[in-house]
Design an enzyme around this catalytic site. Structure first.
Site, PDB file in Angstrom:
ATOM      1  CE1 TYR A   1      -3.972   2.164   0.708  1.00 21.43           C
ATOM      2  CE2 TYR A   1      -2.584   3.200   2.362  1.00 21.43           C
ATOM      3  CZ  TYR A   1      -3.735   3.193   1.601  1.00 21.43           C
ATOM      4  OH  TYR A   1      -4.647   4.222   1.723  1.00 21.43           O
ATOM      5  CG  ASP A   2       2.826   2.209   3.637  1.00 17.86           C
ATOM      6  OD1 ASP A   2       1.608   1.994   3.609  1.00 17.86           O
ATOM      7  OD2 ASP A   2       3.490   2.240   4.697  1.00 17.86           O
ATOM      8  CD  GLU A   3       8.060   1.884  -0.609  1.00 21.77           C
ATOM      9  OE1 GLU A   3       7.900   2.942  -1.260  1.00 21.77           O
ATOM     10  OE2 GLU A   3       9.042   1.704   0.134  1.00 21.77           O
TER      11      GLU A   3
ATOM     12  CE  LYS B   1      -3.589   4.744  -2.083  1.00 19.63           C
ATOM     13  NZ  LYS B   1      -4.685   5.408  -2.812  1.00 19.63           N
TER      14      LYS B   1
ATOM     15  CB  THR C   1      -1.182   9.591  18.246  1.00 19.56           C
ATOM     16  OG1 THR C   1      -0.162   9.918  17.288  1.00 19.56           O
ATOM     17  CG2 THR C   1      -0.613   9.630  19.653  1.00 19.56           C
TER      18      THR C   1
ATOM     19  CD  GLN D   1       5.382  10.744  16.422  1.00 17.86           C
ATOM     20  OE1 GLN D   1       5.002  11.320  17.434  1.00 17.86           O
ATOM     21  NE2 GLN D   1       6.573  10.955  15.893  1.00 17.86           N
ATOM     22  NE  ARG D   2      -0.538   7.869   9.555  1.00 23.33           N
ATOM     23  CZ  ARG D   2      -1.117   6.689   9.335  1.00 23.33           C
ATOM     24  NH1 ARG D   2      -2.405   6.559   9.439  1.00 23.33           N
ATOM     25  NH2 ARG D   2      -0.380   5.645   9.025  1.00 23.33           N
TER      26      ARG D   2
HETATM   27  P1  NAD Z   1     -12.637   1.857   0.444  1.00 21.14           P
HETATM   28  O1  NAD Z   1     -11.929   0.562   0.531  1.00 21.14           O
HETATM   29  O2  NAD Z   1     -13.957   2.007   1.117  1.00 21.14           O
HETATM   30  O3  NAD Z   1     -12.821   2.288  -1.086  1.00 21.14           O
HETATM   31  C1  NAD Z   1     -11.962   1.916  -2.124  1.00 21.14           C
HETATM   32  C2  NAD Z   1     -12.801   1.582  -3.340  1.00 21.14           C
HETATM   33  O4  NAD Z   1     -11.927   1.199  -4.432  1.00 21.14           O
HETATM   34  C3  NAD Z   1     -13.741   0.393  -3.111  1.00 21.14           C
HETATM   35  O5  NAD Z   1     -15.026   0.716  -3.575  1.00 21.14           O
HETATM   36  C4  NAD Z   1     -13.098  -0.737  -3.911  1.00 21.14           C
HETATM   37  O6  NAD Z   1     -14.031  -1.711  -4.338  1.00 21.14           O
HETATM   38  C5  NAD Z   1     -12.462   0.039  -5.053  1.00 21.14           C
HETATM   39  N1  NAD Z   1     -11.369  -0.676  -5.720  1.00 21.14           N
HETATM   40  C6  NAD Z   1     -10.328  -1.324  -5.145  1.00 21.14           C
HETATM   41  N2  NAD Z   1      -9.515  -1.847  -6.083  1.00 21.14           N
HETATM   42  C7  NAD Z   1     -10.061  -1.517  -7.295  1.00 21.14           C
HETATM   43  C8  NAD Z   1      -9.694  -1.767  -8.630  1.00 21.14           C
HETATM   44  N3  NAD Z   1      -8.593  -2.476  -8.934  1.00 21.14           N
HETATM   45  N4  NAD Z   1     -10.494  -1.288  -9.633  1.00 21.14           N
HETATM   46  C9  NAD Z   1     -11.617  -0.589  -9.336  1.00 21.14           C
HETATM   47  N5  NAD Z   1     -12.001  -0.314  -8.073  1.00 21.14           N
HETATM   48  C10 NAD Z   1     -11.239  -0.776  -7.064  1.00 21.14           C
HETATM   49  O7  NAD Z   1     -11.610   2.964   0.991  1.00 21.14           O
HETATM   50  P2  NAD Z   1     -11.788   4.551   1.195  1.00 21.14           P
HETATM   51  O8  NAD Z   1     -11.539   4.839   2.615  1.00 21.14           O
HETATM   52  O9  NAD Z   1     -13.034   5.020   0.573  1.00 21.14           O
HETATM   53  O10 NAD Z   1     -10.534   5.090   0.384  1.00 21.14           O
HETATM   54  C11 NAD Z   1     -10.659   5.673  -0.899  1.00 21.14           C
HETATM   55  C12 NAD Z   1      -9.289   6.161  -1.347  1.00 21.14           C
HETATM   56  O11 NAD Z   1      -8.798   7.124  -0.424  1.00 21.14           O
HETATM   57  C13 NAD Z   1      -8.247   5.048  -1.437  1.00 21.14           C
HETATM   58  O12 NAD Z   1      -7.436   5.271  -2.562  1.00 21.14           O
HETATM   59  C14 NAD Z   1      -7.454   5.228  -0.170  1.00 21.14           C
HETATM   60  O13 NAD Z   1      -6.135   4.776  -0.327  1.00 21.14           O
HETATM   61  C15 NAD Z   1      -7.522   6.729   0.037  1.00 21.14           C
HETATM   62  N6  NAD Z   1      -7.346   7.068   1.450  1.00 21.14           N
HETATM   63  C16 NAD Z   1      -8.362   6.895   2.354  1.00 21.14           C
HETATM   64  C17 NAD Z   1      -8.145   7.212   3.680  1.00 21.14           C
HETATM   65  C18 NAD Z   1      -9.214   7.057   4.726  1.00 21.14           C
HETATM   66  O14 NAD Z   1      -8.947   7.252   5.902  1.00 21.14           O
HETATM   67  N7  NAD Z   1     -10.456   6.760   4.392  1.00 21.14           N
HETATM   68  C19 NAD Z   1      -6.892   7.681   4.116  1.00 21.14           C
HETATM   69  C20 NAD Z   1      -5.885   7.812   3.158  1.00 21.14           C
HETATM   70  C21 NAD Z   1      -6.124   7.529   1.842  1.00 21.14           C
HETATM   71  N1  UDP Z   2      -6.316  -0.352  15.695  1.00 21.13           N
HETATM   72  C1  UDP Z   2      -6.682  -0.918  16.905  1.00 21.13           C
HETATM   73  N2  UDP Z   2      -7.761  -1.769  16.928  1.00 21.13           N
HETATM   74  C2  UDP Z   2      -8.479  -2.067  15.810  1.00 21.13           C
HETATM   75  C3  UDP Z   2      -8.099  -1.473  14.570  1.00 21.13           C
HETATM   76  C4  UDP Z   2      -6.999  -0.633  14.559  1.00 21.13           C
HETATM   77  O1  UDP Z   2      -6.059  -0.672  17.945  1.00 21.13           O
HETATM   78  O2  UDP Z   2      -9.451  -2.843  15.920  1.00 21.13           O
HETATM   79  C5  UDP Z   2      -5.172   0.591  15.673  1.00 21.13           C
HETATM   80  C6  UDP Z   2      -4.080   0.261  14.665  1.00 21.13           C
HETATM   81  O3  UDP Z   2      -3.118  -0.595  15.240  1.00 21.13           O
HETATM   82  C7  UDP Z   2      -3.515   1.627  14.343  1.00 21.13           C
HETATM   83  C8  UDP Z   2      -4.707   2.569  14.517  1.00 21.13           C
HETATM   84  O4  UDP Z   2      -5.663   1.863  15.300  1.00 21.13           O
HETATM   85  O5  UDP Z   2      -2.530   1.991  15.277  1.00 21.13           O
HETATM   86  C9  UDP Z   2      -5.340   2.983  13.196  1.00 21.13           C
HETATM   87  O6  UDP Z   2      -5.583   1.808  12.446  1.00 21.13           O
HETATM   88  P1  UDP Z   2      -6.376   1.821  11.072  1.00 21.13           P
HETATM   89  O7  UDP Z   2      -6.356   0.417  10.567  1.00 21.13           O
HETATM   90  O8  UDP Z   2      -7.690   2.471  11.256  1.00 21.13           O
HETATM   91  O9  UDP Z   2      -5.544   2.783  10.109  1.00 21.13           O
HETATM   92  P2  UDP Z   2      -3.988   3.059   9.853  1.00 21.13           P
HETATM   93  O10 UDP Z   2      -3.803   4.468  10.251  1.00 21.13           O
HETATM   94  O11 UDP Z   2      -3.138   2.153  10.677  1.00 21.13           O
HETATM   95  O12 UDP Z   2      -3.807   2.806   8.413  1.00 21.13           O
END
Ligand code: NAD
Ligand code: UDP
Ligand code: UDP
Length: 316
Positions: A147-149, A151, A212, A279-280
């Site tokens: 995921y990280d890499e 993105k 956090t 932390q974040r």
């Molecule tokens: P989510 O998992 O609810 O939504 C992701 C959507 O993408 C889903 O509907 C899934 O079916 C679709 N999808 C996955 N792979 C696909 C593919 N190969 N082709 C077509 N569709 C595909 O997650 P979200 O929280 O709504 O996140 C949306 C975006 O925002 C993501 O790119 C995520 O990385 C980014 N994001 C979200 C958060 C957050 O906290 N919600 C934080 C950082 C980044």
């Molecule tokens: N976490 C937790 N219990 C849960 C789910 C997540 O303690 O049931 C913690 C997880 O270890 C992380 C933070 O909550 O430190 C946020 O996790 P999340 O999966 O929501 O998102 P992340 O920021 O890690 O991608």
């Protein structure tokens, strides 16, 4: 109301995508929602299906897509650690091949394109709060790397298409966001704790709970994405942090949700997942100055509609 545009939202049936579809339809645009339903759900977009300006396409962004639109919001990618680690190779393909396809599409049709990037590009950050000029601290071979890499590589592709092909790009680094339309089995912390508290199950705090996070309500986040896409002048690319700078420990979040629901649930501690960032917290100075954006919804106020959503879904 401004000029009506044709807008593609990949990942449009997911948590953030479904809110973005609703928001852009409400602003009078034509919305094309593309999703493969890996983590997204049709229930999220069901209320929009009758809308005359809404169209849905089942499609996987790792394959080419030929459509004609004015703007692209590229959100397709599972966001919860349990889901993106389920098939890590597919996660990297979705981020990287998905970005290449959507950038190729944007190049051909001269569309403006926004990437939903993430605070995960900072990894387990050595700089706190995180500013956009921090390059991050990511383990390239750990379980979160897909995921990280993925993105990070997508950001690279966005900036190379911008420099090499003059594409109009926007990169948002989204920090933890929560709200209605998260899946019951999403696995992220806010939805897990609410579902566990509503069911009277143990609340699973991973590790000591002293790590956090900063939680942004979905309406604020969607407002930030739209501002970023529409900001003038058009040449503001980001990357820009979008998130709520109020920081909580995970234990504080658990206690807050238990107290709010008057739940009988007890907190239990289970092992901290590998490479879990300690932390974040976003520094949102840039978003404030470039977009005039800052979150408005307090955690307490955002949790209320989120809890109401899960009560309804669970029938509790
Ligand atoms: P989510 O998992 O609810 O939504 C992701 C959507 O993408 C889903 O509907 C899934 O079916 C679709 N999808 C996955 N792979 C696909 C593919 N190969 N082709 C077509 N569709 C595909 O997650 P979200 O929280 O709504 O996140 C949306 C975006 O925002 C993501 O790119 C995520 O990385 C980014 N994001 C979200 C958060 C957050 O906290 N919600 C934080 C950082 C980044
Ligand atoms: N976490 C937790 N219990 C849960 C789910 C997540 O303690 O049931 C913690 C997880 O270890 C992380 C933070 O909550 O430190 C946020 O996790 P999340 O999966 O929501 O998102 P992340 O920021 O890690 O991608
Ligand atoms: N692509 C797409 N839709 C389009 C145009 C391109 O999905 O309308 C995909 C196609 O798979 C292509 C990729 O985007 O391989 C990158 O396109 P680009 O023009 O940058 O490079 P190409 O691979 O065509 O040389």
């Amino acid at each position: 109301m401004g000029v009506s545009k044709r807008i593609l939202i990949t990942g449009g049936s997911g948590f953030l995508g479904s809110h973005l579809c609703e928001r852009l339809l409400g602003a009078g645009h034509d919305v094309l929602c593309v999703d493969n339903y890996f983590t997204g759900r049709k229930e999220n977009i069901r209320p929009l299906l009758g809308h005359p300006h809404f169209e849905v396409l089942r499609h996987d962004v790792t394959f080419p897509l030929y459509v004609e639109v004015d703007e692209i919001y590229n959100l397709a990618c599972p966001a919860s650690p349990i889901h993106y680690q389920h098939d890590p190779v597919q996660t990297t393909k979705t981020s990287v091949h998905g970005a290449i396809n959507m950038l190729g599409l944007a190049k051909r049709i001269k569309a403006k394109i926004l990437q939903a990037s993430t605070s995960e590009v900072y990894g387990d950050p050595a700089v706190h709060p995180q500013t956009e000029d921090y390059w991050g601290n990511v383990n390239p071979i750990g379980p979160r790397a897909c995921y990280d890499e993925g993105k990070r590589c997508a950001e690279t592709l966005f900036f190379d298409y911008h420099r090499q092909h003059r594409l109009r790009i926007k990169v948002a680094r989204i920090f933890n966001t929560y709200g209605p339309n998260m899946a019951v089995n999403d696995g992220r912390v806010v939805s897990n704790f609410i579902v566990q508290a509503l069911r009277g199950q143990d609340i699973t705090v991973y590790g000591k709970g002293d790590q956090t996070r900063s939680f942004c309500y979905v309406d604020d986040l969607v407002d930030g994405l739209v501002r970023l896409m529409e900001v003038t002048p058009d040449d503001f690319t980001g990357p820009v942090n979008l998130g709520n700078p109020r920081e909580f420990t995970i234990l504080e979040l658990a206690e807050k949700i238990i107290a709010m629901l008057g739940s009988s649930s007890k907190i239990i501690h289970t092992p901290l997942p590998t490479d879990d960032p300690m932390q974040r917290k976003p520094d949102i100075t840039l978003a404030k100055s470039a977009l005039g954006w800052e979150p408005k919804v307090l955690l307490e106020d955002g949790l209320a509609p989120t809890v109401a959503f899960f009560r309804k879904v669970l029938g509790l």
